[in-house]
Design an enzyme around this catalytic site. Structure first.
Site, mmCIF file in Angstrom:
data_model
loop_
_atom_site.group_PDB
_atom_site.id
_atom_site.type_symbol
_atom_site.label_atom_id
_atom_site.label_comp_id
_atom_site.label_asym_id
_atom_site.label_seq_id
_atom_site.Cartn_x
_atom_site.Cartn_y
_atom_site.Cartn_z
ATOM 1 N N HIS A 1 0.823 -1.218 0.000
ATOM 2 C CA HIS A 1 0.000 0.000 0.000
ATOM 3 C C HIS A 1 0.859 1.271 0.000
ATOM 4 C CE1 HIS A 1 -3.382 -2.609 0.463
ATOM 5 N NE2 HIS A 1 -3.071 -2.958 1.698
ATOM 6 N N ASP B 1 -5.280 -8.356 -3.077
ATOM 7 C CA ASP B 1 -5.542 -8.076 -1.670
ATOM 8 C C ASP B 1 -6.798 -8.769 -1.157
ATOM 9 O OD1 ASP B 1 -5.494 -7.040 0.873
ATOM 10 O OD2 ASP B 1 -5.397 -4.952 0.273
#
Length: 453
Positions: A269, A320
């Site tokens: 991220h 994810d």
């Protein structure tokens, strides 16, 4: 030695016609030739591109896709989504985890991903006690990969605390929590299972700086001095604020203070990196693992991708939470996010270059580095992982070369992936995984029981 003849292929040297891959018994490309198809070759019609690494997945979360979209009384965020995830995770038995992972992996292969980095933190029984084999659930993920033919780098997660400063874990985290000794046993079993599977790899994943102390991180890196290291970092504004409050530093800067960042690191991220941290990650050669669809779904924010790329930063994409599984979709959202941030089109492409080619090649290289894959692409020494786009699909009408990639990623290209080969073996044919029917039956029974029951 098997031979695959590709009508059109994207090689490291560019687009080529009539490419033959000779595939060794280890599933790797032993030689590449051009010219007419040898009589003993399997002819693959269509447009061949390299299989894409998916560098960040929580496979079990595929089972809850779409369940966290009801607005709450207050502002919804990652933290309210996490409550849904905890409840779902606490409901699953080992067979359930394997069935859902197999479904996610089938969908990844049909989408054009050929290797996954499984950031695996669901370790223990529903009551929080370790299984007799502490690596039981890691083995289930690897079994799902073997069933579907997907390459996997298993990344067992060290998770010890609920917040910065070593806060005690919450009850909802009971299936994740390990001390260093228990984690060592989880990791040993996961590494052995990965080694036994021909397309298995291994790395470690301290979950986040919320979940690990400095001393624990130091001990982990000493115990595992080589191989990939993945960590969630700076995903949320609250995470940055809490880190500043606890340590007087932002998370990525703090990580660099606690550990020597290098090419073995993948920072997942990094959404709220400041300019100093962007320079820090780029100069270290670390990969930033971007998960654009999940980051959009969770309302995370926008990573400073244009600045990072301009500084030579390396990046790849992952699915994810698996709220949607699409290789082309992740690549499109990757660039669209930067278009939002910069208010200009083709934000990540160099002048005069195709955006699709730019992001695909960057994510091939970044994903390979992050997962420790070595050589990747349609090159000698790489796994024979081939994604075949249907040349007759309307998205590609009148197009050739890089325009095909741009149309696959940014155009109306649903159903464009016709075949996928992993290690020289066809696992997707006619757009459908060869084991989809059996995998669907098993996963449907699990989800109807866990969700509907």
């Amino acid at each position: 030695m098997d031979k695959l003849h590709l009508d059109k292929a994207l090689t490291p040297e560019g687009w080529r016609d009539d490419v033959t891959l000779s595939v060794g018994p280890d599933g790797r490309i032993a030689a590449i030739t051009t010219g007419a198809a040898p009589p003993d070759a399997t002819r693959i019609r269509g447009i061949a591109i390299p299989g894409l690494p998916n560098l960040h997945s929580h496979a079990f979360q595929r089972g809850m896709a779409g369940l966290a979209e009801v607005a709450g009384e207050g502002d919804d965020s990652f933290w309210t989504w996490r409550d849904w995830m905890y409840r779902f995770a606490l409901a699953l038995e080992p067979d359930d985890v394997e069935a859902i992972a197999a479904l996610a992996y089938v969908e990844m292969l049909e989408a054009g991903f050929t290797t996954v980095g499984e950031f695996h933190y669901l370790h223990h029984g529903r009551d929080g006690r370790p299984y007799a084999d502490p690596a039981e659930l890691a083995r289930r993920c690897i079994a799902a990969a073997e069933t579907t033919g997907l390459g996997i780098a298993i990344l067992p997660v060290f998770y010890a605390h609920s917040g910065f400063g070593g806060l005690p874990p919450s009850e909802g985290q009971r299936r994740f929590i390990c001390d260093l000794d228990l984690f060592g046993r989880v990791a040993a079993g996961a590494r052995a299972a990965a080694k036994a599977y021909g397309r298995g790899g291994f790395g470690i994943a301290p979950h986040s700086l919320r979940a690990v102390t400095r001393d624990e991180l130091t001990a982990l890196l000493a115990a595992f001095p080589a191989g990939p290291v993945h960590i969630h970092v700076s995903e949320q504004v609250k995470e940055v604020e809490d880190c500043l409050s606890a340590h007087g530093m932002r998370p990525i800067a703090l990580l660099g203070d606690w550990a020597a960042l290098s090419e073995r690191w993948c920072l997942i991220h990094a959404t709220h990196a400041d300019p100093f941290e962007v320079r820090q990650m780029a100069s270290a050669g670390a990969v930033v693992g971007l998960c654009p669809v999940t980051e959009a779904n969770l309302g995370d924010g926008l990573f400073a991708g244009v600045d990072f790329k301009a500084r030579g930063g390396r990046f790849g994409v992952g699915t994810d939470s698996n709220v949607a599984i699409s290789a082309s979709g992740e690549l499109a959202m990757l660039d669209y996010a930067q278009r939002f941030a910069t208010r200009r089109r083709t934000a990540l492409a160099d002048r005069g270059r195709s955006t699709g080619r730019t992001v695909l090649e960057a994510c091939l290289c970044g994903g390979a580095q992050a997962l420790g894959l070595g050589t990747i692409g349609l090159a000698v020494g790489a796994p024979a992982d081939v994604v075949v786009l249907d040349a007759g699909h309307m998205a590609f009408a009148g197009r050739g070369g890089d325009a095909v990639l741009d149309s696959w990623i940014f155009g109306p290209s649903a159903g464009a992936v016709s075949e996928v080969w992993v290690s020289g073996r066809r696992v997707v044919d006619g757009g459908r995984h060869v084991a989809r029917s059996a995998v669907e039956v098993r996963a449907r029974a699990v989800l109807e029981r866990v969700i509907g029951g």
